[in-house]
Design a protein around this motif. Structure first.
Motif, PDB file in Angstrom:
ATOM      1  N   SER A  18       8.250 -27.796  29.878  1.00 59.02           N
ATOM      2  CA  SER A  18       7.687 -26.451  29.974  1.00 59.02           C
ATOM      3  C   SER A  18       8.522 -25.486  29.129  1.00 59.02           C
ATOM      4  CB  SER A  18       7.660 -25.994  31.428  1.00 59.02           C
ATOM      5  OG  SER A  18       8.970 -25.940  31.934  1.00 59.02           O
ATOM      6  N   PRO A  19       7.892 -24.454  28.582  1.00 60.10           N
ATOM      7  CA  PRO A  19       8.634 -23.510  27.749  1.00 60.10           C
ATOM      8  C   PRO A  19       9.615 -22.709  28.606  1.00 60.10           C
ATOM      9  CG  PRO A  19       6.406 -22.732  28.075  1.00 60.10           C
ATOM     10  CD  PRO A  19       6.484 -24.105  28.654  1.00 60.10           C
ATOM     11  N   PRO A  20      10.690 -22.246  28.008  1.00 61.88           N
ATOM     12  CA  PRO A  20      11.673 -21.481  28.777  1.00 61.88           C
ATOM     13  C   PRO A  20      11.092 -20.126  29.184  1.00 61.88           C
ATOM     14  CG  PRO A  20      12.232 -21.434  26.458  1.00 61.88           C
ATOM     15  CD  PRO A  20      11.088 -22.390  26.604  1.00 61.88           C
ATOM     16  N   ALA A  21      11.608 -19.581  30.265  1.00 62.59           N
ATOM     17  CA  ALA A  21      11.156 -18.277  30.742  1.00 62.59           C
ATOM     18  C   ALA A  21      11.610 -17.200  29.760  1.00 62.59           C
ATOM     19  CB  ALA A  21      11.723 -18.002  32.122  1.00 62.59           C
ATOM     20  N   ASP A  22      10.702 -16.262  29.481  1.00 56.32           N
ATOM     21  CA  ASP A  22      11.059 -15.169  28.586  1.00 56.32           C
ATOM     22  C   ASP A  22      11.136 -13.865  29.380  1.00 56.32           C
ATOM     23  OD1 ASP A  22       8.416 -14.919  29.126  1.00 56.32           O
ATOM     24  OD2 ASP A  22       7.759 -14.692  27.052  1.00 56.32           O
ATOM     25  N   VAL A  23      11.281 -12.753  28.687  1.00 54.38           N
ATOM     26  CA  VAL A  23      11.476 -11.465  29.347  1.00 54.38           C
ATOM     27  C   VAL A  23      10.241 -11.063  30.149  1.00 54.38           C
ATOM     28  CG1 VAL A  23      10.714 -10.072  27.377  1.00 54.38           C
ATOM     29  CG2 VAL A  23      12.346  -9.123  28.982  1.00 54.38           C
ATOM     30  N   TYR A  24       9.050 -11.460  29.735  1.00 53.80           N
ATOM     31  CA  TYR A  24       7.833 -11.101  30.462  1.00 53.80           C
ATOM     32  C   TYR A  24       7.750 -11.808  31.806  1.00 53.80           C
ATOM     33  CZ  TYR A  24       6.652  -9.085  25.998  1.00 53.80           C
ATOM     34  OH  TYR A  24       6.685  -8.353  24.865  1.00 53.80           O
ATOM     35  N   THR A  25       8.318 -12.997  31.883  1.00 52.49           N
ATOM     36  CA  THR A  25       8.371 -13.701  33.165  1.00 52.49           C
ATOM     37  C   THR A  25       9.264 -12.943  34.139  1.00 52.49           C
ATOM     38  OG1 THR A  25       8.108 -15.770  31.956  1.00 52.49           O
ATOM     39  CG2 THR A  25       8.852 -15.920  34.241  1.00 52.49           C
ATOM     40  N   PHE A  26      10.362 -12.407  33.634  1.00 53.52           N
ATOM     41  CA  PHE A  26      11.244 -11.624  34.491  1.00 53.52           C
ATOM     42  C   PHE A  26      10.587 -10.304  34.902  1.00 53.52           C
ATOM     43  CE2 PHE A  26      14.391 -14.305  32.235  1.00 53.52           C
ATOM     44  CZ  PHE A  26      14.856 -14.978  33.347  1.00 53.52           C
ATOM     45  N   PHE A  27       9.825  -9.681  33.999  1.00 55.37           N
ATOM     46  CA  PHE A  27       9.092  -8.459  34.361  1.00 55.37           C
ATOM     47  C   PHE A  27       8.076  -8.755  35.462  1.00 55.37           C
ATOM     48  CE2 PHE A  27       9.719  -6.371  29.967  1.00 55.37           C
ATOM     49  CZ  PHE A  27      10.918  -5.811  30.387  1.00 55.37           C
ATOM     50  N   LEU A  28       7.430  -9.882  35.379  1.00 57.37           N
ATOM     51  CA  LEU A  28       6.464 -10.279  36.405  1.00 57.37           C
ATOM     52  C   LEU A  28       7.164 -10.485  37.749  1.00 57.37           C
ATOM     53  CD1 LEU A  28       3.480 -11.004  36.858  1.00 57.37           C
ATOM     54  CD2 LEU A  28       4.094 -13.358  36.361  1.00 57.37           C
TER      55      LEU A  28
END
Length: 91
Positions: A18-28
């Motif tokens: 799976s792709p690594p978590a980016d900043v948008y995942t943290f915003f979510l």
């Protein structure tokens, strides 16, 4: 006994990471936490009232001396609603 073709094709397919978590995942995640905290504060705010809501008046009326009032009744897709405008007169 030979394996079924569907199982053989599924076994041959390599698993992609799976792709690594980016900043948008943290915003979510932050937004989810904020909503949960808001629900908690709402529960704390409503607990003295036993979660019962009192209904207010159906119409809030503001009387202005010397003002002209206009009423409009509309019907749209089977739902009717009324709007009352108050226009102060200029003296």
């Amino acid at each position: 006994m030979t394996p079924a073709p569907a199982k053989a094709a599924k076994a041959a397919k390599p698993r992609q990471p799976s792709p690594p978590a980016d900043v948008y995942t943290f915003f979510l995640a932050i937004a989810l936490i904020a909503v949960l905290v808001a629900i908690l504060f709402l529960c704390l705010e409503m607990s003295p009232y036993d979660f019962k809501f009192k209904g207010g008046p159906p119409v809030v009326r503001m009387d202005v001396p010397g003002a002209q009032q206009y009423s409009v009744r509309e019907t749209h897709r089977g739902a009717s609603f009324a709007v009352r405008f108050t226009h102060p007169t200029v003296t």
